[in-house]
Design a protein around this motif. Structure first.
Motif, PDB file in Angstrom:
ATOM      1  N   UNK A 149       6.331  26.224  -5.566  1.00  0.00           N
ATOM      2  CA  UNK A 149       5.228  25.779  -6.406  1.00  0.00           C
ATOM      3  C   UNK A 149       4.334  26.918  -6.855  1.00  0.00           C
ATOM      4  N   UNK A 165       7.524  23.671   5.880  1.00  0.00           N
ATOM      5  CA  UNK A 165       8.389  22.510   5.680  1.00  0.00           C
ATOM      6  C   UNK A 165       9.516  22.495   6.700  1.00  0.00           C
ATOM      7  N   UNK A 188       1.597  23.220  -2.421  1.00  0.00           N
ATOM      8  CA  UNK A 188       2.198  21.905  -2.521  1.00  0.00           C
ATOM      9  C   UNK A 188       1.160  20.922  -3.032  1.00  0.00           C
ATOM     10  N   UNK A 189       1.506  20.262  -4.146  1.00  0.00           N
ATOM     11  CA  UNK A 189       0.564  19.307  -4.701  1.00  0.00           C
ATOM     12  C   UNK A 189       0.352  18.137  -3.743  1.00  0.00           C
ATOM     13  N   UNK A 190       1.401  17.798  -3.026  1.00  0.00           N
ATOM     14  CA  UNK A 190       1.331  16.583  -2.223  1.00  0.00           C
ATOM     15  C   UNK A 190       1.179  16.863  -0.736  1.00  0.00           C
ATOM     16  N   UNK A 198      -1.254  16.498   0.922  1.00  0.00           N
ATOM     17  CA  UNK A 198      -2.060  15.432   1.524  1.00  0.00           C
ATOM     18  C   UNK A 198      -1.253  14.171   1.789  1.00  0.00           C
ATOM     19  N   UNK A 199      -0.068  14.090   1.226  1.00  0.00           N
ATOM     20  CA  UNK A 199       0.739  12.879   1.407  1.00  0.00           C
ATOM     21  C   UNK A 199       1.793  13.034   2.497  1.00  0.00           C
ATOM     22  N   UNK A 200       1.834  14.206   3.111  1.00  0.00           N
ATOM     23  CA  UNK A 200       2.826  14.420   4.166  1.00  0.00           C
ATOM     24  C   UNK A 200       2.431  13.664   5.435  1.00  0.00           C
ATOM     25  N   UNK A 201       3.389  13.554   6.324  1.00  0.00           N
ATOM     26  CA  UNK A 201       3.158  12.895   7.614  1.00  0.00           C
ATOM     27  C   UNK A 201       3.260  13.931   8.717  1.00  0.00           C
ATOM     28  N   UNK A 212      -0.610  14.868   7.035  1.00  0.00           N
ATOM     29  CA  UNK A 212      -1.019  15.702   5.903  1.00  0.00           C
ATOM     30  C   UNK A 212      -1.195  17.142   6.391  1.00  0.00           C
TER      31      UNK A 212
END
Lengths: 358, 358
Positions: A97, A274, A299-301, A303-306, A308
């Motif tokens: 990214x 990751x 990483x744009x997301x 905040x959506x990781x498990x 975050x």
DNA sequence: TTGTACGCGTTATCAG
DNA sequence: CTGATAACGCGTACAA
């Protein structure tokens, strides 16, 4: 499956090909001159806004050029003027990214300046990088934006650019030996901050995942880490990773299985974070309960990781943009950079759940 | 902050600049010829491996060329031969794993063929796209790989390529009107499968998030969705989204707040799934408990999301690669494509937690 | 097998 | 203000 009609080798020409064959002649300056009963040089001057042309003819020429959709031949003008209206961007990879964002910024500025952008991916291979650089030494491009390969230690190939009077701007993964302007983020400081953050959240044994000792950014982030560890009287633990995800997962897996006391991971680049997540999933290691993770990342997301992911967010788009702006300033002034200068665009720590206190 | 040394406007020239100024002459064919006491044409032929040259002189020339690091001037040969050894890739955006992967594949093939790659980002803007296309009509590139902008409805600008004898290959977001080879995935079938999967997991009211009615892939995915809904006797619900994330979050938020019966979301592209996740987080909607989500996506870390995202995984790298291979085949044969042909590279459904049965 | 000469489309340097 | 003419570096028909 695919159908390719071969003009020169087939016996029968389908009807629609015949149509394409009688293609319209390229509209050149010569063509314009002929139609307007002017000389070639007058037309050329009119199009390049020369001062020594009457407004009347100037407008006449431009009108016809517009009407016939005249586009200057870049190869002819490039050959003549030694300018190509093209820049090259040399980066390690695009599946990252940071670099995708940087390219986005670069392309925007290039478009504004009417320039074209060539992309070269080194995949962190020094040999490839050197070969690409070689091919750019012949006036192919007016300027270069570059982030050096992790493998690159010997930078003599890059030095040639200076001889050739081609301006180069480095961003992110810079090369210390080469004197030019460089755009980076505050890697060392952020390395320090990241480590301190983990410590504040209770980590006693923080491992630093390194991508390559040759990499400027990795060195600096590591320096920040080492400095923080010293300050906080923590032991240090530097883990050398590779370019391959599978190998890295193996390395991280071994690390976490062998040394159960590790309670914090500082990933120098996104992909190592990751891989760590993948390994933790596999080994059923709870984040942040058993292990806290922080990473440099765009990483744009995140905040959506498990859970975050706590990140050091680099201003990638901004860095790309500013690097491009600097390059175009040099191009406009017909100069190259001869002094080392680091412009630091600061990153931001974004605290999320992967470093939550227990 | 930044230091630019301006050659022409500064009074004092630092010493090292003087060194750079007396730069080495470009090594040309003429230079080689002079040194070897050969004619220019002999050297030219020797370098281009002509059959009508003795092995002795051929080797002599190549040796010197190697030694002096001769690199052919692309602008001269381009002007002469009307070939540029360059292709253009025109895509909507780069901050999208699909296109990043595709570029990766394209660049690999281009490198193998000794070609350079120009990148143009349309940001789904039809005007920009048309302008870029205009600039490529003058022999700037030998071939073009393209994924059309969502906005693009009128494709007359693209038709010009055929007149100019420039081969074009479409991938992913294709253009029906233009006759050429096109690489896509099985969008309609996958649209059907995705919808069916949601239904099988218990969804009764599935909304389809559409990016643009003009988009070939969106239309086909939607067709699959509509077909599946009809088959399964579910009501349909097509939500028109935009290019802007913020607007999309508003749209999705409104949707979910207004119609509580919606229990499934089918996102036509990745970013719409991400926006949906963001909205669900904000509205405390449980996935997959209250709402199940499936999306076309190339997100590497779909499995690390909270919850992990069920995706239709497109073979982006493969599509890029194959499209490039087809283009180079055309270039090698000096042909353009004059027939419409769709090559379908199938996608894969990867079931994860976002569509788990309650 | 090698050399001569011209032209690709432009820009730049001269004259007029 | 405008026009002829020479280059830029290379490829190729033609001649030798």
């Amino acid at each position: 499956m695919s159908i390719i009609v071969e003009f020169f080798f087939t016996e029968t020409f389908p009807f629609d090909i015949l149509y394409y064959c009688c293609d319209m002649p390229q509209i050149t300056i010569k063509e314009l001159a002929a139609r307007l009963n002017l000389s070639i040089s007058t037309v050329s001057r009119a199009l390049s806004d020369s001062h020594e042309i009457s407004k009347a003819t100037r407008d006449k020429v431009r009108a016809l050029a517009q009407e016939l959709n005249y586009i200057p031949n870049l190869y002819a003008s490039g050959l003549r003027s030694q300018k190509s209206k093209t820049i090259a961007v040399i980066i390690p990879e695009i599946l990252n990214n940071f670099f995708a964002l940087a390219i986005d910024g670069i392309e925007e500025i290039a478009q504004q300046n009417g320039y074209h952008v060539l992309i070269y991916l080194t995949h962190d291979d020094h040999i490839k990088e050197a070969a690409m650089v070689q091919h750019l030494l012949n006036g192919r491009v007016d300027g270069i934006l570059m982030s050096v390969a992790a493998e690159t230690k010997d930078t003599s190939h890059i030095a040639e650019f200076a001889n050739m009077q081609i301006p180069v701007v480095f961003f992110d993964r810079i090369c210390d030996d080469f004197k030019t302007i460089k755009f980076v983020t505050d890697d060392e400081h952020c390395g320090f901050i990241a480590t301190k953050h983990l410590a504040e959240r209770g980590c006693k044994n923080i491992a630093y995942l390194s991508l390559s000792k040759n990499l400027s950014i990795d060195q600096k982030r590591m320096d920040g880490y080492l400095d923080a560890c010293k300050n906080l009287q923590l032991k240090t633990n530097i883990i050398a990773c590779t370019q391959k995800d599978i190998e890295n997962e193996q390395i991280i897996s071994n690390l976490l299985k062998t040394d159960k006391s590790i309670d914090g991971i500082f990933a120098s680049v996104e992909k190592l974070a990751i891989s760590t997540y993948e390994v933790c999933n596999r080994l059923h290691i709870n984040i942040p309960g058993q292990l806290k993770i922080i990473s440099f990342s765009n990483l744009r997301i995140a905040s959506l990781l498990k859970p975050s992911l706590t990140t050091i967010n680099q201003p990638a788009f901004e860095i790309g943009k500013q690097a491009a702006v600097a390059l175009f300033r040099a191009l406009k002034n017909n100069t190259i950079f001869t002094q080392s200068e680091e412009i630091v665009v600061p990153s931001t720590l974004i605290i999320r759940d992967s470093t939550a206190a227990k």
